[in-house]
Design an enzyme around this catalytic site. Structure first.
Site, short mmCIF file in Angstrom:
data_model
loop_
_atom_site.label_atom_id
_atom_site.label_comp_id
_atom_site.label_asym_id
_atom_site.label_seq_id
_atom_site.Cartn_x
_atom_site.Cartn_y
_atom_site.Cartn_z
N ARG A 231 1.14 -0.80 -0.18
CA ARG A 231 -0.38 -0.16 0.08
C ARG A 231 0.99 0.80 -0.05
NH1 ARG A 231 -1.69 -3.04 3.49
NH2 ARG A 231 -4.42 -4.50 3.73
N LYS B 142 -2.53 -0.85 7.21
CA LYS B 142 -4.44 -1.16 7.47
C LYS B 142 -4.68 -1.99 8.07
CE LYS B 142 -8.42 -0.44 4.27
NZ LYS B 142 -8.28 -0.26 3.32
N HIS C 30 -2.70 3.48 -4.79
CA HIS C 30 -2.82 1.98 -4.93
C HIS C 30 -2.59 1.07 -6.05
CE1 HIS C 30 -5.22 -1.00 -2.63
NE2 HIS C 30 -5.58 -1.55 -3.48
N ARG D 81 -0.12 -1.34 -5.42
CA ARG D 81 -0.54 -2.94 -5.34
C ARG D 81 -1.50 -3.65 -6.29
NH1 ARG D 81 -1.29 -5.15 -0.21
NH2 ARG D 81 -3.29 -5.36 0.36
N HIS E 123 -3.34 -9.73 2.08
CA HIS E 123 -4.46 -9.67 2.46
C HIS E 123 -5.17 -10.93 3.45
CE1 HIS E 123 -5.01 -7.39 -1.32
NE2 HIS E 123 -5.79 -7.03 -0.76
N TYR F 224 -8.93 -8.90 -7.61
CA TYR F 224 -8.01 -8.51 -8.55
C TYR F 224 -7.30 -9.91 -8.75
CZ TYR F 224 -6.77 -4.70 -5.10
OH TYR F 224 -7.15 -4.06 -3.71
#
Length: 341
Positions: free
Chosen positions: A183, A210, A290, A293, A316, A325
């Protein structure tokens, strides 16, 4: 006895106080999850140590988002505590004007502040839930997403860079950001001490992210590249040219070529990327910080890398979070139309 209501405070906090409800309309509210946020009967038994820990219960970004959302609600004319009807009216007035995700986040912030203050939560009522369902059904829930910077486009951008200090910084940032699936917030908080050189490449330590607000941290392996654009070599060249031996890894560079002491901002990463895309002949619209990523995850899925290995890099927490994605990367893999036309 009158009901407990939220009141403003000289500090940027919210507390509970017994007062006249007629005063609500003129009061301003701010939020921070510490001792003054809670009802007085819940505060009486707290120790000083517990009070201190409460100061750290919200991440700075979460606190800023709550402040902004509550300010928007109040500027619209909302008051706290809010009624279900007020929340429904707020939702209806902004439907079609703001993204569904934005409205839902603001309602969640209203819900959060009521929970923190120990007050009846209007957002838990069925009428508010039904209003939000109607919002999603009428206006849809598709969110705008940053365009992924795919591998081939990244290589075009890198080919356009030269050897100035700024070029060396940008090359290292773009390659490291892509190779680690980082990120932008993770990139700009990296420090020199977070980069360890080993025989296989680099080990990058992400101390907080995050999805890791408590700072458990994770270590990411960045292997040597197989092409002329190697992330390990790019970082080593940047460190050698910049003479950075401590502090932020990626920093602003003045127009005179002087390196600043402070880190780049997340917004600066987005601006930097769009400038480099434009210079290489790629339209920059839709790209953001972003995109590195997103581009890594999508390119990896397109190359047939398993979701388990992609998640090991990106952090993730589930395949569901990664799914958008993967779907993008597999749009043309085994496509049925390709077998027919």
């Amino acid at each position: 006895m009158s009901e407990a209501v939220l009141t403003s405070d000289t500090n940027p906090l919210t507390r509970v106080k017994t007062d006249n409800p007629e005063k609500h309309n003129s009061e301003q509210f701010a939020v921070n999850c510490n001792v003054k946020m809670f009802r007085s009967d819940a505060r009486e038994s707290l120790t000083n140590e517990a009070i201190d820990l409460l100061q750290y219960s919200l991440a700075p970004a979460t606190e800023r988002a709550l402040r902004g959302d509550l300010a928007h609600f109040q500027n619209w004319g909302g008051t706290l505590p809010a009624t279900p009807a007020t929340v429904c009216a707020y939702t209806g007035d902004h439907a079609g004007q703001h993204a569904v995700a934005t409205i839902q986040r603001r309602v969640a912030s209203i819900s959060k502040v009521h929970e923190m203050a120990g007050l009846p939560n209007p957002c838990r009522t069925e009428i508010v839930k039904a209003t939000l369902r109607g919002l999603r059904r009428k206006h849809g829930t598709v969110q705008r997403q940053a365009k992924p910077l795919m591998r081939d486009d990244l290589l075009l951008v890198l080919d356009s860079l030269r050897e100035s200090l700024r070029d060396q910084r940008d090359r290292a940032l773009l390659l490291l950001g892509f190779a680690g699936g980082f990120r932008r917030s993770e990139l700009v908080t990296l420090e020199r001490a977070d980069i360890e050189t080993v025989r296989q490449g680099l080990i990058v330590t992400i101390r907080r992210s995050k999805t890791d607000q408590e700072g458990a941290g994770r270590r990411i392996g960045i292997p040597h590249g197989r092409t002329r654009h190697c992330p390990v070599a790019a970082v080593e060249v940047w460190l050698s040219a910049s003479l950075i031996d401590t502090g932020p890894l990626f920093r602003p560079i003045t127009r005179h070529g002087h390196l600043a002491a402070n880190p780049l901002t997340g917004d600066a990463v987005s601006v930097l990327l769009r400038e480099r895309l434009s210079a290489s002949g790629i339209k920059p619209e839709g790209y953001s910080g972003h995109s590195l990523r997103a581009g890594f995850a999508t390119s990896a899925a397109q190359a047939g890398v398993s979701t388990l290995k992609i998640r090991a890099m990106t952090g993730h927490t589930s395949d569901a979070m990664l799914a958008r994605y993967v779907r993008e990367g597999e749009l043309f893999i085994g496509n049925a139309a390709g077998e027919l036309l």
